[in-house]
Write a protein that holds these residues in place. Structure first.
Motif, PDB file in Angstrom:
ATOM      1  N   LYS A 112      72.811  18.405  42.758  1.00 34.57           N
ATOM      2  CA  LYS A 112      72.245  17.135  42.290  1.00 34.57           C
ATOM      3  C   LYS A 112      73.288  16.333  41.519  1.00 34.57           C
ATOM      4  N   GLY A 113      74.097  17.021  40.708  1.00 37.38           N
ATOM      5  CA  GLY A 113      75.151  16.345  39.960  1.00 37.38           C
ATOM      6  C   GLY A 113      76.121  15.627  40.886  1.00 37.38           C
ATOM      7  N   HIS A 114      76.531  16.304  41.942  1.00 33.88           N
ATOM      8  CA  HIS A 114      77.463  15.678  42.898  1.00 33.88           C
ATOM      9  C   HIS A 114      76.787  14.533  43.640  1.00 33.88           C
ATOM     10  N   GLN A 115      75.524  14.759  43.982  1.00 30.69           N
ATOM     11  CA  GLN A 115      74.790  13.769  44.785  1.00 30.69           C
ATOM     12  C   GLN A 115      74.612  12.466  44.014  1.00 30.69           C
ATOM     13  N   GLU A 116      74.394  12.591  42.706  1.00 29.82           N
ATOM     14  CA  GLU A 116      74.154  11.388  41.891  1.00 29.82           C
ATOM     15  C   GLU A 116      75.459  10.681  41.520  1.00 29.82           C
ATOM     16  N   SER A 117      76.582  11.353  41.712  1.00 31.25           N
ATOM     17  CA  SER A 117      77.875  10.736  41.409  1.00 31.25           C
ATOM     18  C   SER A 117      78.277   9.817  42.552  1.00 31.25           C
ATOM     19  N   ASP A 118      78.976   8.699  42.212  1.00 33.01           N
ATOM     20  CA  ASP A 118      79.449   7.871  43.332  1.00 33.01           C
ATOM     21  C   ASP A 118      80.924   8.120  43.624  1.00 33.01           C
ATOM     22  N   CYS A 119      81.455   9.216  43.086  1.00 26.00           N
ATOM     23  CA  CYS A 119      82.839   9.599  43.367  1.00 26.00           C
ATOM     24  C   CYS A 119      82.905  10.227  44.763  1.00 26.00           C
ATOM     25  N   PRO A 120      83.738   9.678  45.660  1.00 24.54           N
ATOM     26  CA  PRO A 120      83.793  10.190  47.038  1.00 24.54           C
ATOM     27  C   PRO A 120      84.139  11.682  47.106  1.00 24.54           C
ATOM     28  N   ALA A 121      85.019  12.145  46.214  1.00 24.72           N
ATOM     29  CA  ALA A 121      85.397  13.561  46.242  1.00 24.72           C
ATOM     30  C   ALA A 121      84.185  14.447  45.940  1.00 24.72           C
ATOM     31  N   ARG A 122      83.303  13.979  45.063  1.00 22.80           N
ATOM     32  CA  ARG A 122      82.106  14.779  44.753  1.00 22.80           C
ATOM     33  C   ARG A 122      81.065  14.648  45.860  1.00 22.80           C
ATOM     34  N   GLN A 123      80.976  13.470  46.465  1.00 22.86           N
ATOM     35  CA  GLN A 123      80.044  13.291  47.591  1.00 22.86           C
ATOM     36  C   GLN A 123      80.365  14.256  48.735  1.00 22.86           C
ATOM     37  N   SER A 124      81.666  14.532  48.916  1.00 18.46           N
ATOM     38  CA  SER A 124      82.050  15.400  50.037  1.00 18.46           C
ATOM     39  C   SER A 124      81.671  16.862  49.803  1.00 18.46           C
ATOM     40  N   LEU A 125      81.152  17.168  48.613  1.00 17.46           N
ATOM     41  CA  LEU A 125      80.692  18.531  48.313  1.00 17.46           C
ATOM     42  C   LEU A 125      79.191  18.690  48.538  1.00 17.46           C
ATOM     43  N   VAL A 126      78.518  17.591  48.921  1.00 14.54           N
ATOM     44  CA  VAL A 126      77.047  17.634  49.047  1.00 14.54           C
ATOM     45  C   VAL A 126      76.677  18.086  50.463  1.00 14.54           C
ATOM     46  N   GLY A 151      78.735   7.182  56.537  1.00 20.72           N
ATOM     47  CA  GLY A 151      78.250   6.059  55.757  1.00 20.72           C
ATOM     48  C   GLY A 151      77.154   6.432  54.777  1.00 20.72           C
ATOM     49  N   GLY A 152      77.202   5.817  53.608  1.00 25.52           N
ATOM     50  CA  GLY A 152      76.145   5.973  52.611  1.00 25.52           C
ATOM     51  C   GLY A 152      76.255   7.301  51.884  1.00 25.52           C
ATOM     52  N   PRO A 153      75.624   7.379  50.708  1.00 25.22           N
ATOM     53  CA  PRO A 153      75.689   8.621  49.952  1.00 25.22           C
ATOM     54  C   PRO A 153      74.961   9.750  50.694  1.00 25.22           C
ATOM     55  N   ARG A 154      75.478  10.962  50.549  1.00 27.72           N
ATOM     56  CA  ARG A 154      74.838  12.106  51.188  1.00 27.72           C
ATOM     57  C   ARG A 154      73.606  12.511  50.404  1.00 27.72           C
ATOM     58  N   GLN A 155      72.581  12.909  51.140  1.00 25.70           N
ATOM     59  CA  GLN A 155      71.359  13.418  50.549  1.00 25.70           C
ATOM     60  C   GLN A 155      71.193  14.854  51.011  1.00 25.70           C
ATOM     61  N   CYS A 156      71.008  15.766  50.069  1.00 27.65           N
ATOM     62  CA  CYS A 156      70.783  17.161  50.444  1.00 27.65           C
ATOM     63  C   CYS A 156      69.283  17.441  50.427  1.00 27.65           C
ATOM     64  N   ARG A 157      68.742  17.838  51.566  1.00 28.71           N
ATOM     65  CA  ARG A 157      67.306  18.098  51.655  1.00 28.71           C
ATOM     66  C   ARG A 157      67.022  19.564  51.936  1.00 28.71           C
ATOM     67  N   ARG A 158      65.919  20.048  51.390  1.00 32.24           N
ATOM     68  CA  ARG A 158      65.512  21.422  51.713  1.00 32.24           C
ATOM     69  C   ARG A 158      65.155  21.491  53.196  1.00 32.24           C
ATOM     70  N   LEU A 159      65.650  22.496  53.871  1.00 36.41           N
ATOM     71  CA  LEU A 159      65.389  22.622  55.304  1.00 36.41           C
ATOM     72  C   LEU A 159      64.086  23.388  55.499  1.00 36.41           C
ATOM     73  N   GLU A 160      62.992  22.642  55.672  1.00 32.61           N
ATOM     74  CA  GLU A 160      61.663  23.256  55.861  1.00 32.61           C
ATOM     75  C   GLU A 160      61.434  23.542  57.345  1.00 32.61           C
ATOM     76  N   ALA A 161      60.364  24.281  57.627  1.00 37.54           N
ATOM     77  CA  ALA A 161      60.168  24.845  58.976  1.00 37.54           C
ATOM     78  C   ALA A 161      60.339  23.841  60.109  1.00 37.54           C
ATOM     79  N   GLU A 162      59.670  22.655  59.987  1.00 42.97           N
ATOM     80  CA  GLU A 162      59.690  21.729  61.119  1.00 42.97           C
ATOM     81  C   GLU A 162      61.094  21.160  61.352  1.00 42.97           C
ATOM     82  N   ALA A 163      61.728  20.688  60.259  1.00 43.03           N
ATOM     83  CA  ALA A 163      63.097  20.170  60.362  1.00 43.03           C
ATOM     84  C   ALA A 163      64.047  21.285  60.788  1.00 43.03           C
ATOM     85  N   ALA A 164      63.787  22.493  60.322  1.00 43.39           N
ATOM     86  CA  ALA A 164      64.666  23.625  60.670  1.00 43.39           C
ATOM     87  C   ALA A 164      64.652  23.853  62.177  1.00 43.39           C
TER      88      ALA A 164
END
Ligand code: PLP
Ligand code: CA
Length: 310
Positions: free
Chosen positions: A279-293, A1-14
């Motif tokens: 970022k280009g894929h993330q900002e697109s609302d095309c499902p095929a591009r979202q699946s690349l995030v 559900g919802g658009p995918r967000q790609c986040r930098r994996l920093e030490a604590e989250a890692a």
């Protein structure tokens, strides 16, 4: 559900993300090494992951090396020891697929490397093809007279530096003779193999497309992003997708396969992808591009070292 967000994996989250995983699947070129040079800190990172009890598997679209050759390359570059059963190359996966799909005794006509032939031999599939094709006559029309092996029930296309028009003719003749009884299998569709300095060479996808175009049918692809490669890992190990991380440098192969198989996906920027593409894929609302995030990114897998303690 919802658009995918790609986040930098920093030490604590890692620490949390790695702690929740028991298996990591690594793409090879662009993640662990580039050509013959290991990515700085990559071997140490995998050493720590192995010491922390993680299962490490390797998934690569490169069909020009055997499983055994990958274990040797990993050792040579200082990575923790791996057994052949941890390596899922597209040559091995193609051989495994044909072993399941072909009747006993059936042979494959192969456009590919000696490594692809070796993986077929390892599972007992007779094959013809690797190496330069013998030309049966001076003109292309003569080539349609070359003998065909009655045992051939599949055409397999991998990376073939001796790809030629003569081989394309022969592949088409097997496919026309067998109709839908002759399988058409490709190792992968990578369109280009990037080299240093922004240049590149044509990838296996170009060769698969040539055969598909001649035969007017679609190949079954064993490599990423198809889930067949992940299914091979699942058949060998007890894998829980929710506790598995796919690490890769390519969005349309590694990340797409990971996302569609329900894995946590981690992009490294040491290979072919830039953050702007994500970022280009993330900002697109095309499902095929979202699946690349991907879920996360790091500049290099060496960035995980601090999260792995000492
Ligand atoms: N195919 C060939 C022939 C290659 O040489 C490579 C990389 O070196 C690849 C595919 C891509 O491999 P990977 O999936 O490990 O990035
Ligand atoms: Ca790669």
């Amino acid at each position: 559900g919802g658009p995918r967000q790609c986040r930098r994996l920093e030490a604590e989250a890692a620490r949390a993300v790695l702690g929740a995983a028991d298996t990591l699947l690594f793409d090879c070129d662009g993640v662990l090494w580039r050509g013959e040079a290991a990515v700085g800190g990559a071997a140490a990172t995998l050493g720590r992951l192995a010491a922390a009890g993680k299962r490490l598997c390797y998934v690569t679209n490169n069909s020009s090396r055997t499983r055994v050759a990958y274990t040797e390359k990993l050792r040579r570059l200082g990575f923790p020891p791996a057994e052949p059963r941890h390596i899922f190359g597209s040559a091995f996966c193609a051989a495994r697929y044909l072993r399941q799909a072909l009747p006993p005794g059936a042979a494959a006509y192969v456009l590919g490397s000696p490594a692809l032939a070796a993986e077929l031999e390892a599972v007992g599939i007779p094959h013809l093809g690797p190496g330069p094709a013998a030309l049966p006559g001076p003109a292309p029309a003569d080539w349609a007279q070359a003998p065909l092996d009655p045992a051939v029930r599949a055409v397999l296309v991998g990376f073939d530096e001796h790809f030629s028009y003569a081989k394309l003719c022969q592949a088409l003749r097997y496919l026309l003779r067998g109709g839908s009884d002759c399988l058409l299998v490709g190792t992968n569709r990578d369109h280009r193999l990037p080299l240093e300095g922004g240049t590149g060479i044509p990838g296996t996808g170009c060769l698969v497309k040539a055969v598909e175009t001649a035969a007017q049918r679609e190949a079954f692809i064993v490599g990423k992003p198809n889930r067949y490669m992940f299914d091979c890992v699942v058949s060998e190990f007890n894998i829980d997708p929710a506790r598995t991380i796919m690490v890769g440098d390519r969005l349309d192969t590694d990340i797409l396969m990971g996302n569609s198989c329900g894995l946590t996906t981690l992009l490294t920027l040491t290979g072919v992808t830039t953050l702007d593409e994500v970022k280009g894929h993330q900002e697109s609302d095309c499902p095929a591009r979202q699946s690349l995030v991907p879920d996360y990114y790091v500049d290099s897998i060496a960035d995980l070292l601090p999260a792995l303690g000492d």
